[in-house]
Scaffold this motif. Sequence first.
Motif, PDB file in Angstrom:
ATOM      1  N   TYR A 259      12.786  -2.216  -3.313  1.00  0.00           N
ATOM      2  CA  TYR A 259      13.228  -3.016  -2.107  1.00  0.00           C
ATOM      3  C   TYR A 259      12.012  -3.458  -1.626  1.00  0.00           C
ATOM      4  N   VAL A 260      10.998  -2.529  -1.186  1.00  0.00           N
ATOM      5  CA  VAL A 260       9.822  -3.050  -0.298  1.00  0.00           C
ATOM      6  C   VAL A 260       8.828  -4.055  -0.987  1.00  0.00           C
ATOM      7  N   LEU A 261       8.747  -3.908  -2.391  1.00  0.00           N
ATOM      8  CA  LEU A 261       7.892  -4.786  -3.198  1.00  0.00           C
ATOM      9  C   LEU A 261       8.514  -6.139  -3.170  1.00  0.00           C
ATOM     10  N   ALA A 262       9.798  -5.927  -3.521  1.00  0.00           N
ATOM     11  CA  ALA A 262      10.738  -7.324  -3.622  1.00  0.00           C
ATOM     12  C   ALA A 262      10.601  -8.087  -2.143  1.00  0.00           C
TER      13      ALA A 262
ATOM     14  N   ARG B  16      -1.184  -9.936   4.161  1.00  0.00           N
ATOM     15  CA  ARG B  16      -0.327  -9.118   5.167  1.00  0.00           C
ATOM     16  C   ARG B  16      -0.165  -7.404   4.253  1.00  0.00           C
ATOM     17  N   PRO B  17      -0.770  -6.376   5.115  1.00  0.00           N
ATOM     18  CA  PRO B  17      -0.482  -5.093   4.552  1.00  0.00           C
ATOM     19  C   PRO B  17       0.959  -4.855   4.682  1.00  0.00           C
ATOM     20  N   ALA B  18       1.644  -4.216   3.625  1.00  0.00           N
ATOM     21  CA  ALA B  18       2.817  -3.907   3.524  1.00  0.00           C
ATOM     22  C   ALA B  18       2.916  -2.374   3.217  1.00  0.00           C
ATOM     23  N   ASN B  19       3.342  -1.559   4.151  1.00  0.00           N
ATOM     24  CA  ASN B  19       3.258  -0.144   3.911  1.00  0.00           C
ATOM     25  C   ASN B  19       4.472   0.250   3.267  1.00  0.00           C
TER      26      ASN B  19
ATOM     27  N   ALA C 261      12.401   5.165  -6.126  1.00  0.00           N
ATOM     28  CA  ALA C 261      12.076   3.799  -6.946  1.00  0.00           C
ATOM     29  C   ALA C 261      12.990   2.695  -6.394  1.00  0.00           C
ATOM     30  N   ASP C 262      14.166   3.097  -5.905  1.00  0.00           N
ATOM     31  CA  ASP C 262      15.018   1.997  -5.308  1.00  0.00           C
ATOM     32  C   ASP C 262      14.447   1.379  -4.043  1.00  0.00           C
ATOM     33  N   GLU C 263      13.880   2.289  -3.423  1.00  0.00           N
ATOM     34  CA  GLU C 263      13.375   2.032  -1.976  1.00  0.00           C
ATOM     35  C   GLU C 263      12.136   1.221  -2.188  1.00  0.00           C
TER      36      GLU C 263
ATOM     37  N   ILE D 107       0.805  -1.236  -0.088  1.00  0.00           N
ATOM     38  CA  ILE D 107      -0.046   0.052   0.084  1.00  0.00           C
ATOM     39  C   ILE D 107       0.929   1.132   0.075  1.00  0.00           C
ATOM     40  N   ASP D 108       0.927   2.098  -0.967  1.00  0.00           N
ATOM     41  CA  ASP D 108       1.571   3.405  -1.334  1.00  0.00           C
ATOM     42  C   ASP D 108       0.659   4.114  -1.495  1.00  0.00           C
TER      43      ASP D 108
END
Length: 131
Positions: A95-98, A80-83, A90-92, A59-60
């Motif tokens: 990382y979160v998406l991966a 699982r919600p991932a903030n 984009a690099d950050e 969730i962005d």
Amino acid sequence: MPGWNFAAVWEQVAAEVPDRVALVCGETRRTWREFEARSARLASHLSGLGVSAGESLAIDLTNRIEYLEAFFAALRLGARPANVNYRYLADEVHYVLADAGARVCVHGPAVGAVVADAAARLPADARPTLL
């Protein structure tokens, strides 16, 4: 308590006081009935995209009502919600998406280009659907 989660609590509150205001953001207000219905529709859509129990939903979004609706939708599915911080570059975001292994990423229009760039860097079989 096994089996307890916020989705069950919020669903019960919506059943008990459906017409009370649940969320306020600026001039926008949602009653518990609206909050529950909107998150249920989103959960149904996410389910159709393959989000299920144990999956991650990125969730962005900025701090607004839609963030909580997406969060509630994830919890309804057992996902699982991932903030993803909307200030990330984009690099950050990549990382979160991966790291989360997100199947879907719900994002706002202001970060659409950054999220698309980050997702495009993932292997094809690991790219989340972008909403």
